[in-house]
Scaffold this motif. Structure first.
Motif, PDB file in Angstrom:
ATOM      1  N   ALA A  31       0.826  -1.206   0.000  1.00 11.95           N
ATOM      2  CA  ALA A  31       0.000   0.000   0.000  1.00 11.95           C
ATOM      3  C   ALA A  31       0.861   1.257   0.000  1.00 11.95           C
ATOM      4  O   ALA A  31       0.544   2.244  -0.668  1.00 11.95           O
ATOM      5  N   THR A  34       2.569   1.324  -3.671  1.00 10.85           N
ATOM      6  CA  THR A  34       1.765   1.062  -4.858  1.00 10.85           C
ATOM      7  C   THR A  34       1.621   2.305  -5.715  1.00 10.85           C
ATOM      8  O   THR A  34       1.279   3.372  -5.223  1.00 10.85           O
ATOM      9  N   ASP A  35       1.918   2.127  -6.989  1.00 13.55           N
ATOM     10  CA  ASP A  35       1.677   3.150  -8.001  1.00 13.55           C
ATOM     11  C   ASP A  35       1.603   2.465  -9.358  1.00 13.55           C
ATOM     12  O   ASP A  35       1.710   1.241  -9.448  1.00 13.55           O
ATOM     13  N   LEU A  71      -5.659  -1.744  -4.454  1.00 17.88           N
ATOM     14  CA  LEU A  71      -5.131  -0.583  -3.726  1.00 17.88           C
ATOM     15  C   LEU A  71      -5.206   0.670  -4.580  1.00 17.88           C
ATOM     16  O   LEU A  71      -5.538   1.753  -4.080  1.00 17.88           O
ATOM     17  N   LEU A  72      -4.912   0.562  -5.858  1.00 24.27           N
ATOM     18  CA  LEU A  72      -4.990   1.723  -6.749  1.00 24.27           C
ATOM     19  C   LEU A  72      -6.427   2.184  -6.930  1.00 24.27           C
ATOM     20  O   LEU A  72      -6.687   3.397  -7.032  1.00 24.27           O
ATOM     21  N   LYS A  74      -8.725   2.093  -4.713  1.00 27.89           N
ATOM     22  CA  LYS A  74      -9.104   2.797  -3.488  1.00 27.89           C
ATOM     23  C   LYS A  74      -8.539   4.208  -3.429  1.00 27.89           C
ATOM     24  O   LYS A  74      -9.080   5.064  -2.756  1.00 27.89           O
ATOM     25  N   ALA A  75      -7.413   4.411  -4.109  1.00 27.89           N
ATOM     26  CA  ALA A  75      -6.719   5.711  -4.022  1.00 27.89           C
ATOM     27  C   ALA A  75      -7.448   6.802  -4.766  1.00 27.89           C
ATOM     28  O   ALA A  75      -8.262   6.679  -5.569  1.00 27.89           O
TER      29      ALA A  75
END
Length: 75
Positions: A31, A34-35, A71-72, A74-75
């Motif tokens: 997390a 992450t990108d 995770l992406l 959610k961002a």
């Protein structure tokens, strides 16, 4: 993965193999880092290991990739 750098691949494989998505600390680390570049890297790793028919590694990387995608999102 660069085809000329066997050491890079070995290190990458080692680190990838140590990721355990059942451990909170590993998911938290993903997390944090992450990108889109990490997502792209997992795609390149999948292609590489598919090419050399290392399907067990592919399965592990795919799980990591799916977690990164979540995770992406959610961002």
């Amino acid at each position: 993965f660069p085809s000329h750098d066997m050491g890079f691949r070995s290190r990458a494989c080692f680190y990838i193999s140590k990721i355990n998505l059942k451990r909170r600390v590993d998911v938290d680390a993903l997390a944090t880092f992450t990108d889109e570049n990490l997502l792209y890297t997992t795609e390149m790793a999948l292609r590489y290991f598919e090419g050399i028919e290392e399907y067990e590694k592919c399965a592990h990387i795919k799980k990591i990739q799916d977690t990164i995608k979540k995770l992406l999102d959610k961002a």
